[in-house]
Design a protein around this motif. Structure first.
Motif, PDB file in Angstrom:
ATOM      1  N   THR A   3      32.283  30.415 -17.094  1.00  0.00           N
ATOM      2  CA  THR A   3      31.231  30.310 -18.102  1.00  0.00           C
ATOM      3  C   THR A   3      31.740  29.455 -19.247  1.00  0.00           C
ATOM      4  N   GLU A   7      22.850  29.937 -23.963  1.00  0.00           N
ATOM      5  CA  GLU A   7      21.780  29.379 -24.764  1.00  0.00           C
ATOM      6  C   GLU A   7      20.890  30.496 -25.274  1.00  0.00           C
ATOM      7  N   TYR A  13      25.703  28.317 -18.861  1.00  0.00           N
ATOM      8  CA  TYR A  13      26.231  27.122 -18.204  1.00  0.00           C
ATOM      9  C   TYR A  13      27.591  27.477 -17.620  1.00  0.00           C
ATOM     10  N   VAL A  25      28.631  21.086 -13.234  1.00  0.00           N
ATOM     11  CA  VAL A  25      28.093  22.076 -14.164  1.00  0.00           C
ATOM     12  C   VAL A  25      26.804  22.640 -13.569  1.00  0.00           C
ATOM     13  N   PHE A  27      23.634  25.564 -14.186  1.00  0.00           N
ATOM     14  CA  PHE A  27      22.917  26.347 -15.186  1.00  0.00           C
ATOM     15  C   PHE A  27      22.197  27.479 -14.487  1.00  0.00           C
ATOM     16  N   SER A  29      19.300  30.383 -15.591  1.00  0.00           N
ATOM     17  CA  SER A  29      18.418  30.855 -16.657  1.00  0.00           C
ATOM     18  C   SER A  29      18.299  32.371 -16.603  1.00  0.00           C
ATOM     19  N   LEU A  37      23.261  21.093 -12.616  1.00  0.00           N
ATOM     20  CA  LEU A  37      22.764  20.301 -13.736  1.00  0.00           C
ATOM     21  C   LEU A  37      23.359  18.901 -13.724  1.00  0.00           C
ATOM     22  N   LEU A  41      31.046  17.650 -16.853  1.00  0.00           N
ATOM     23  CA  LEU A  41      30.664  18.140 -18.176  1.00  0.00           C
ATOM     24  C   LEU A  41      30.106  17.035 -19.063  1.00  0.00           C
ATOM     25  N   ALA A  44      26.590  16.405 -18.065  1.00  0.00           N
ATOM     26  CA  ALA A  44      25.747  17.547 -18.446  1.00  0.00           C
ATOM     27  C   ALA A  44      25.425  17.494 -19.935  1.00  0.00           C
ATOM     28  N   VAL A  48      21.770  17.337 -21.719  1.00  0.00           N
ATOM     29  CA  VAL A  48      21.346  18.372 -22.675  1.00  0.00           C
ATOM     30  C   VAL A  48      20.989  17.747 -24.023  1.00  0.00           C
ATOM     31  N   ARG A  54      15.051  21.128 -19.203  1.00  0.00           N
ATOM     32  CA  ARG A  54      14.486  22.321 -18.548  1.00  0.00           C
ATOM     33  C   ARG A  54      12.993  22.132 -18.302  1.00  0.00           C
TER      34      ARG A  54
END
Length: 148
Positions: A3, A7, A13, A25, A27, A29, A37, A41, A44, A48, A54
């Motif tokens: 981890t 969020e 993530y 990476v 994700f 929810s 994703l 990193l 990602a 983001v 999303r």
């Protein structure tokens, strides 16, 4: 998986084990959707920072990259209208992290490519082994706040 962030809505993530010299990476929810994703990193973070990712997945017509492009344009206009100056702030965050700013259309292509590789290696499951829903939503219309 490790981890690396959470969020506000309860999602998380995860950094995966190294694969081909990169650490993908994933994700997950809090609503039970999840998937890949980005392949690393840095990518990602670019997604983001620069994309309403999303919602772009939610309004993807089941994973159609062209629908995602249309959705991303609508979402970008809404983002700019509701948050004046957010693009400047996103550029500042990217610069602080030594990341390049990537055009939204390119971010959509990257997101689509990653999410399309969710199965079979990046399927998210809960502690009981129940698999999360795939990342692509069936909706095609982000305008006017409606899910038609």
């Amino acid at each position: 998986m490790e981890t690396i962030a959470g969020e506000f809505a309860g999602g998380a993530y995860f950094l995966c084990a190294e694969r081909n010299g990169r650490r993908p990476v994933v994700f997950a929810s809090s609503e039970g959707e999840g998937g890949l994703l980005a392949d690393d990193l840095a990518e990602a973070l670019q997604i983001v920072i620069g994309l309403e990712w999303r919602d772009c997945l939610t309004f993807s017509g089941g994973g159609d990259v062209e629908v995602m492009q249309v959705s991303a344009r609508h979402l970008q206009r809404s983002r700019e209208k509701n948050n004046p100056g957010i693009d400047d702030e996103a550029d500042q965050v990217a610069a602080a992290l030594s990341l390049s700013v990537v055009p939204v259309a390119d971010l959509v292509v990257r997101l689509h490519a990653a999410a399309s590789k969710t199965e079979p290696d990046y399927v998210v499951a809960d502690g009981d082994g129940l698999e999360f829903d795939p990342p692509f939503g069936e909706y095609v219309e982000p305008r006017h706040g409606g899910r038609r």
